[in-house]
Design a protein around this motif. Structure first.
Motif, PDB file in Angstrom:
ATOM      1  N   ILE A 337       0.889  -1.061   0.210  1.00 32.07           N
ATOM      2  CA  ILE A 337      -0.051   0.196   0.454  1.00 32.07           C
ATOM      3  C   ILE A 337       1.079   0.835   0.387  1.00 32.07           C
ATOM      4  O   ILE A 337       0.811   2.012  -0.778  1.00 32.07           O
ATOM      5  CB  ILE A 337      -0.834   0.277   0.964  1.00 32.07           C
ATOM      6  CG1 ILE A 337      -1.687  -0.975   1.761  1.00 32.07           C
ATOM      7  CG2 ILE A 337      -1.386   1.596   1.417  1.00 32.07           C
ATOM      8  CD1 ILE A 337      -2.793  -1.335   2.535  1.00 32.07           C
ATOM      9  N   ASP A 338       1.824   1.171   1.127  1.00 28.93           N
ATOM     10  CA  ASP A 338       2.346   2.571   0.905  1.00 28.93           C
ATOM     11  C   ASP A 338       3.319   2.538  -0.476  1.00 28.93           C
ATOM     12  O   ASP A 338       3.728   3.910  -0.653  1.00 28.93           O
ATOM     13  CB  ASP A 338       3.690   2.626   1.959  1.00 28.93           C
ATOM     14  CG  ASP A 338       3.100   2.135   3.379  1.00 28.93           C
ATOM     15  OD1 ASP A 338       2.313   3.013   3.316  1.00 28.93           O
ATOM     16  OD2 ASP A 338       3.706   1.892   4.260  1.00 28.93           O
ATOM     17  N   HIS A 339       3.443   1.091  -0.529  1.00 30.91           N
ATOM     18  CA  HIS A 339       4.329   1.722  -2.291  1.00 30.91           C
ATOM     19  C   HIS A 339       3.935   2.164  -3.326  1.00 30.91           C
ATOM     20  O   HIS A 339       3.989   3.153  -3.888  1.00 30.91           O
ATOM     21  CB  HIS A 339       4.899   0.514  -3.181  1.00 30.91           C
ATOM     22  CG  HIS A 339       6.169   0.174  -4.197  1.00 30.91           C
ATOM     23  ND1 HIS A 339       7.390   0.271  -4.181  1.00 30.91           N
ATOM     24  CD2 HIS A 339       5.575  -0.032  -5.516  1.00 30.91           C
ATOM     25  CE1 HIS A 339       7.296   1.009  -5.155  1.00 30.91           C
ATOM     26  NE2 HIS A 339       6.278   0.583  -5.732  1.00 30.91           N
ATOM     27  N   ILE A 340       2.527   1.644  -3.472  1.00 31.77           N
ATOM     28  CA  ILE A 340       1.203   2.487  -4.302  1.00 31.77           C
ATOM     29  C   ILE A 340       1.502   3.899  -3.980  1.00 31.77           C
ATOM     30  O   ILE A 340       0.754   4.363  -5.743  1.00 31.77           O
ATOM     31  CB  ILE A 340       0.082   1.436  -5.108  1.00 31.77           C
ATOM     32  CG1 ILE A 340       0.026  -0.108  -4.495  1.00 31.77           C
ATOM     33  CG2 ILE A 340      -0.653   1.794  -5.306  1.00 31.77           C
ATOM     34  CD1 ILE A 340      -0.319  -0.839  -5.130  1.00 31.77           C
ATOM     35  N   SER A 350      -4.671  -2.942  -8.143  1.00 33.75           N
ATOM     36  CA  SER A 350      -5.501  -4.754  -8.102  1.00 33.75           C
ATOM     37  C   SER A 350      -4.797  -5.393  -6.795  1.00 33.75           C
ATOM     38  O   SER A 350      -3.488  -5.392  -6.835  1.00 33.75           O
ATOM     39  CB  SER A 350      -5.842  -5.229  -9.288  1.00 33.75           C
ATOM     40  OG  SER A 350      -6.483  -6.185  -8.988  1.00 33.75           O
ATOM     41  N   ILE A 351      -5.592  -5.962  -6.594  1.00 33.34           N
ATOM     42  CA  ILE A 351      -5.113  -6.964  -4.822  1.00 33.34           C
ATOM     43  C   ILE A 351      -5.073  -8.173  -5.293  1.00 33.34           C
ATOM     44  O   ILE A 351      -6.686  -8.552  -6.487  1.00 33.34           O
ATOM     45  CB  ILE A 351      -5.228  -6.097  -3.407  1.00 33.34           C
ATOM     46  CG1 ILE A 351      -4.418  -7.606  -2.777  1.00 33.34           C
ATOM     47  CG2 ILE A 351      -6.854  -6.554  -3.257  1.00 33.34           C
ATOM     48  CD1 ILE A 351      -5.069  -7.134  -0.790  1.00 33.34           C
ATOM     49  N   ALA A 359      -7.963  -7.708   1.482  1.00 31.79           N
ATOM     50  CA  ALA A 359      -8.808  -6.478   0.212  1.00 31.79           C
ATOM     51  C   ALA A 359      -8.893  -5.892   0.752  1.00 31.79           C
ATOM     52  O   ALA A 359      -8.845  -4.796   0.286  1.00 31.79           O
ATOM     53  CB  ALA A 359      -9.578  -8.041  -0.353  1.00 31.79           C
ATOM     54  N   ARG A 360     -10.585  -5.964   1.457  1.00 33.31           N
ATOM     55  CA  ARG A 360     -10.788  -4.468   2.562  1.00 33.31           C
ATOM     56  C   ARG A 360     -10.048  -3.561   2.301  1.00 33.31           C
ATOM     57  O   ARG A 360      -9.917  -2.441   2.362  1.00 33.31           O
ATOM     58  CB  ARG A 360     -12.083  -5.102   3.470  1.00 33.31           C
ATOM     59  CG  ARG A 360     -12.888  -5.493   2.725  1.00 33.31           C
ATOM     60  CD  ARG A 360     -14.096  -4.662   1.867  1.00 33.31           C
ATOM     61  NE  ARG A 360     -14.754  -5.614   0.881  1.00 33.31           N
ATOM     62  CZ  ARG A 360     -14.353  -6.491  -0.189  1.00 33.31           C
ATOM     63  NH1 ARG A 360     -13.279  -6.386  -0.940  1.00 33.31           N
ATOM     64  NH2 ARG A 360     -15.407  -6.776  -0.624  1.00 33.31           N
ATOM     65  N   LYS A 361      -8.503  -3.456   3.420  1.00 35.69           N
ATOM     66  CA  LYS A 361      -7.810  -2.791   3.559  1.00 35.69           C
ATOM     67  C   LYS A 361      -7.100  -2.586   3.059  1.00 35.69           C
ATOM     68  O   LYS A 361      -7.134  -0.935   2.555  1.00 35.69           O
ATOM     69  CB  LYS A 361      -6.825  -3.054   4.587  1.00 35.69           C
ATOM     70  CG  LYS A 361      -5.544  -2.350   4.771  1.00 35.69           C
ATOM     71  CD  LYS A 361      -4.506  -2.815   6.442  1.00 35.69           C
ATOM     72  CE  LYS A 361      -3.274  -2.376   6.198  1.00 35.69           C
ATOM     73  NZ  LYS A 361      -3.031  -2.767   7.218  1.00 35.69           N
ATOM     74  N   THR A 364      -9.685   0.159   0.474  1.00 34.70           N
ATOM     75  CA  THR A 364     -10.049   1.193   1.233  1.00 34.70           C
ATOM     76  C   THR A 364      -8.465   2.465   1.326  1.00 34.70           C
ATOM     77  O   THR A 364      -8.677   3.349   1.766  1.00 34.70           O
ATOM     78  CB  THR A 364     -10.868   1.604   2.586  1.00 34.70           C
ATOM     79  OG1 THR A 364      -9.754   0.289   3.169  1.00 34.70           O
ATOM     80  CG2 THR A 364     -11.616   0.838   2.829  1.00 34.70           C
ATOM     81  N   ALA A 365      -7.597   2.092   1.471  1.00 32.39           N
ATOM     82  CA  ALA A 365      -6.208   2.781   1.352  1.00 32.39           C
ATOM     83  C   ALA A 365      -5.387   3.124   0.814  1.00 32.39           C
ATOM     84  O   ALA A 365      -5.025   4.410   0.669  1.00 32.39           O
ATOM     85  CB  ALA A 365      -4.912   1.365   2.538  1.00 32.39           C
ATOM     86  N   ILE A 366      -5.222   2.627  -0.539  1.00 33.53           N
ATOM     87  CA  ILE A 366      -5.345   3.053  -1.430  1.00 33.53           C
ATOM     88  C   ILE A 366      -5.579   4.347  -1.705  1.00 33.53           C
ATOM     89  O   ILE A 366      -6.793   4.355  -1.653  1.00 33.53           O
ATOM     90  CB  ILE A 366      -5.153   1.713  -2.748  1.00 33.53           C
ATOM     91  CG1 ILE A 366      -4.558   0.838  -2.082  1.00 33.53           C
ATOM     92  CG2 ILE A 366      -4.729   2.248  -3.998  1.00 33.53           C
ATOM     93  CD1 ILE A 366      -2.835   1.128  -2.577  1.00 33.53           C
ATOM     94  N   ASP A 367      -5.151   5.240  -2.295  1.00 34.24           N
ATOM     95  CA  ASP A 367      -5.721   6.647  -3.076  1.00 34.24           C
ATOM     96  C   ASP A 367      -6.546   6.650  -4.892  1.00 34.24           C
ATOM     97  O   ASP A 367      -4.716   6.590  -5.663  1.00 34.24           O
ATOM     98  CB  ASP A 367      -4.770   7.492  -2.680  1.00 34.24           C
ATOM     99  CG  ASP A 367      -5.371   9.014  -3.392  1.00 34.24           C
ATOM    100  OD1 ASP A 367      -6.528   8.956  -4.092  1.00 34.24           O
ATOM    101  OD2 ASP A 367      -4.680   9.896  -3.148  1.00 34.24           O
TER     102      ASP A 367
END
Length: 443
Positions: A337-340, A350-351, A359-361, A364-367
């Motif tokens: 998430i931090d890298h993206i 996409s995960i 998946a939900r984390k 919701t965490a990706i901008d």
């Protein structure tokens, strides 16, 4: 083209926009049907002029001035014409985006407020080498009641000119469609003229590099809805179905690498990297994908016979638009998430995982405008979303985000229906209270 020519075209579009906003859906659909038929009938002419553009582009490719991705996007053949015609028909089949009552509210007895969808007005667009983009944009503009200024790249000048004339002439077959609703500008200098016409143009939609979109934003007072690069990622979680993940990661890169929703960086959880990477690397090798990896990726793939170049910091932020892929091994979902969020372009991510909580984390965490679970990034597309087509994919957040279809080309106005009501009645010691009751009903 002189500044005066550009100004006259913009002013003609502005005049047409006021008329087009009041053309009913049946007439707009009739014009779209005429456009689809005309493109189908003139397909040989379209392909012939496109061949001129492609020939020139291939010469510039050999000279190192163009990329293979640009040449691929430029080509129009029978199959592409079929898809263009289908796209126009699909736009015509969409529900009318205009006149819809978005909200209705009783303010008091016989005092009703309506929020109603209306066209934006005049839309200016600048887009890349795909000639089909011209048709998509024009079709969506017509269906949504907007006049449109089209500026394509010089590499597609013959194709754009032919398609523009087909569209303009076909729409004229429907008497209700005003002349001037669609305009083509070709000179690069015309763009700067357009940027200064904030009194006449309501929205600009540039499609191109971040630098170009920033240039447009920095040099105009017109609102800008930008479509920039797609630095898209696929993250293979430690709970992924690895056989499925291989297929999805392959599709996201190889199915059509020259587009903005193709994956550019593959992130792999360290727990599954030794099993997953050799399998996916073999598939990529079959398709001729050049791999660039971090240290751990190169170590894992060192004995597989698949060449992996050393990835640089720039690779993590690059839209290749080609059969090139950066791969990085990460130690956790949080690291992915931090890298993206640090390197992505807010386009599509996409995960791949069977862990619903993970998946939900991620989602919701990706901008980003689009975030997927167990699906290829290539699904980020107006047609696939059921929008008929798209003007572009907005990586911003206002006023539309992701694939911009008909809804993204509308705004709204408020209508108030009263019966001699006075504001004075609702002020002072004996003020009448507002009811503010929502109700359902058309304006």
């Amino acid at each position: 083209m002189t500044d005066g020519d550009t100004e006259r075209k913009v002013e003609a579009a502005e005049k047409a926009a006021l008329e087009l906003a009041n053309v009913d859906d049946a007439d707009r659909n009739a014009a779209l049907a005429a456009i689809a038929d005309a493109i189908d009938e003139h397909r040989e002419a379209v392909i012939a002029v496109n061949d001129e553009d492609v020939t020139t582009a291939e010469e510039l490719l050999e000279a190192g001035e163009y990329t293979q991705a640009l040449v691929d996007r430029l080509k129009v053949d029978d199959a592409k014409v079929d898809s263009i015609v289908e796209m126009v028909d699909s736009v015509a089949a969409m529900d009318d985006p205009l006149g819809e009552t978005l909200e209705a509210r009783h303010l008091d007895d016989d005092l009703d407020l309506y929020k109603v969808a209306v066209p934006i007005g005049v839309i200016g667009t600048v887009f890349e080498s795909r000639p089909d983009a011209l048709v998509q944009i024009a079709a969506l503009a017509l269906k949504s009641g907007n006049a449109v200024i089209l500026k394509g790249g010089s590499e597609a000048s013959h194709s754009n000119r032919e398609l523009f004339e087909i569209i303009r002439e076909a729409a004229q077959e429907v008497e209700a469609i005003p002349d001037g609703w669609v305009q083509l500008i070709e000179a690069r200098e015309a763009v700067d003229t357009v940027l200064e016409m904030d009194d006449h143009i309501d929205l600009l939609m540039p499609r191109g590099s971040s630098d170009f979109v920033s240039y447009v934003q920095d040099n105009t007072q017109i609102p800008v809805l930008g479509h920039t690069e797609g630095v898209c990622h696929v993250f293979v979680d430690n709970e992924a179905d690895l056989a499925e993940a291989v297929e999805v990661a392959y599709d996201a890169k190889v199915q059509y690498p020259a587009v903005c929703n193709a994956v550019e960086t593959l992130l792999v959880h360290e727990d599954v990297a030794r099993e997953f990477l050799p399998a996916v690397a073999d598939r990529y090798a079959e398709a001729g994908v050049e791999l660039r990896g971090d240290k751990r990726t190169r170590e894992i793939l060192a004995d597989t016979g698949v060449d992996v170049l050393e990835a640089t910091a720039e690779d993590w932020r690059t839209e290749y638009g080609d059969l090139i892929l950066a791969i990085k091994v990460v130690d956790s979902l949080t690291a992915a998430i931090d890298h993206i969020n640090a390197n992505g372009s807010k386009h599509t991510e996409s995960i791949l995982t069977e862990d619903e909580k993970a998946a939900r984390k991620f989602m919701t965490a990706i901008d980003a405008a689009s975030v997927f679970h167990n699906a290829s990034t290539r699904f980020a597309d107006g047609y696939r979303y059921g929008l008929g087509a798209e003007v572009g994919i907005s990586t911003g957040k206002i006023h539309a985000r992701g694939p911009v279809g008909l809804a993204g080309l509308t705004t709204y106005k408020y209508y108030l229906e009263g019966d001699g009501h006075l504001v004075a009645s609702y002020a002072g010691e004996d003020a009448v209270p507002f009811t503010h009751e929502d109700f359902e009903g058309p304006f």
